[in-house]
Design a protein around this motif. Sequence first.
Motif, mmCIF file in Angstrom:
data_model
loop_
_atom_site.group_PDB
_atom_site.id
_atom_site.type_symbol
_atom_site.label_atom_id
_atom_site.label_comp_id
_atom_site.label_asym_id
_atom_site.label_seq_id
_atom_site.Cartn_x
_atom_site.Cartn_y
_atom_site.Cartn_z
ATOM 1 N N THR A 84 -54.778 -44.125 -5.545
ATOM 2 C CA THR A 84 -54.712 -45.309 -4.684
ATOM 3 C C THR A 84 -56.029 -45.591 -3.991
ATOM 4 O OG1 THR A 84 -53.871 -43.935 -2.863
ATOM 5 C CG2 THR A 84 -52.244 -44.999 -4.289
ATOM 6 N N PRO B 172 -62.356 -47.202 -5.962
ATOM 7 C CA PRO B 172 -63.049 -48.425 -5.544
ATOM 8 C C PRO B 172 -62.509 -49.645 -6.293
ATOM 9 C CG PRO B 172 -64.611 -46.663 -6.045
ATOM 10 C CD PRO B 172 -63.266 -46.191 -6.503
ATOM 11 N N GLU B 173 -62.644 -50.809 -5.666
ATOM 12 C CA GLU B 173 -62.157 -52.044 -6.274
ATOM 13 C C GLU B 173 -62.791 -52.278 -7.641
ATOM 14 O OE1 GLU B 173 -59.764 -54.164 -5.443
ATOM 15 O OE2 GLU B 173 -59.228 -52.797 -3.819
ATOM 16 N N LEU C 116 -60.930 -50.200 -10.200
ATOM 17 C CA LEU C 116 -59.605 -50.767 -10.476
ATOM 18 C C LEU C 116 -59.712 -52.002 -11.364
ATOM 19 C CD1 LEU C 116 -58.027 -50.443 -6.918
ATOM 20 C CD2 LEU C 116 -57.548 -49.015 -8.909
ATOM 21 N N ALA C 117 -60.705 -52.842 -11.104
ATOM 22 C CA ALA C 117 -60.909 -54.025 -11.944
ATOM 23 C C ALA C 117 -61.311 -53.620 -13.358
ATOM 24 C CB ALA C 117 -61.970 -54.926 -11.318
#
Length: 225
Positions: free
Chosen positions: A87, A90-91, A94-95
């Motif tokens: 969770t 880093p963004e 995740l992207a």
Amino acid sequence: MSIDFDHSGTTLTALPSGALWWAERRLLCVADLHLGKSERLARRGGALLPPYEVQETLTRLQADIEGLGPATVICLGDSFDDDAAATGLPEGALAWIARLQAGRRWVWIAGNHDPAPLTLAGTHLGELQEGPLRFRHIAAPGACGEVSGHYHPKARLAGKARACFLFDASRVILPAYGAYTGGLWCDGPELASLMGAEARAILRGPRLHMIPMPRLRQVRARRAG
């Protein structure tokens, strides 16, 4: 270079990256990514490692996906180093994962490090039966047609440790795919008790090497000689 081998009526391919390819089903399988390991170690007061393992692991996975165009990707558990790492990516990471998932079936198998359901897209299962093969995180005694991970097997070639695939008539155990993963010697008792006498090891690297799975008695004989 890759190496094909037969298992439970299928032809599987060991890739230099540590991934397993089932061409007939256009299925790519990877084990033990352990994404977020450097963050988890720092969070728990462990060793401080350069935080680049997510980038390195996803770069290798992207290369396999772009090169093969799988319809299905199976991650065989311990994809994340713990639930908080899953969770807390880093963004950008995740992207990146979302881009890799786009247009294909993606299956997350639960592992002992990441047993809880994930919030990421994809199918989340304890194990998966696909044709004659059963995909799970940890090998089960007496299983047949099994593909698993968990043990991070490794062996020596010319005195150098190499992560390896192990296979026999009953099961395949994949090497850890993650950049910061350690390994378990395949001549140790845990793996020796799982694998049959005919087991083979395929050692990872730019050029794969297939050898009989090392056994403790063989290692002792070499040292004595």
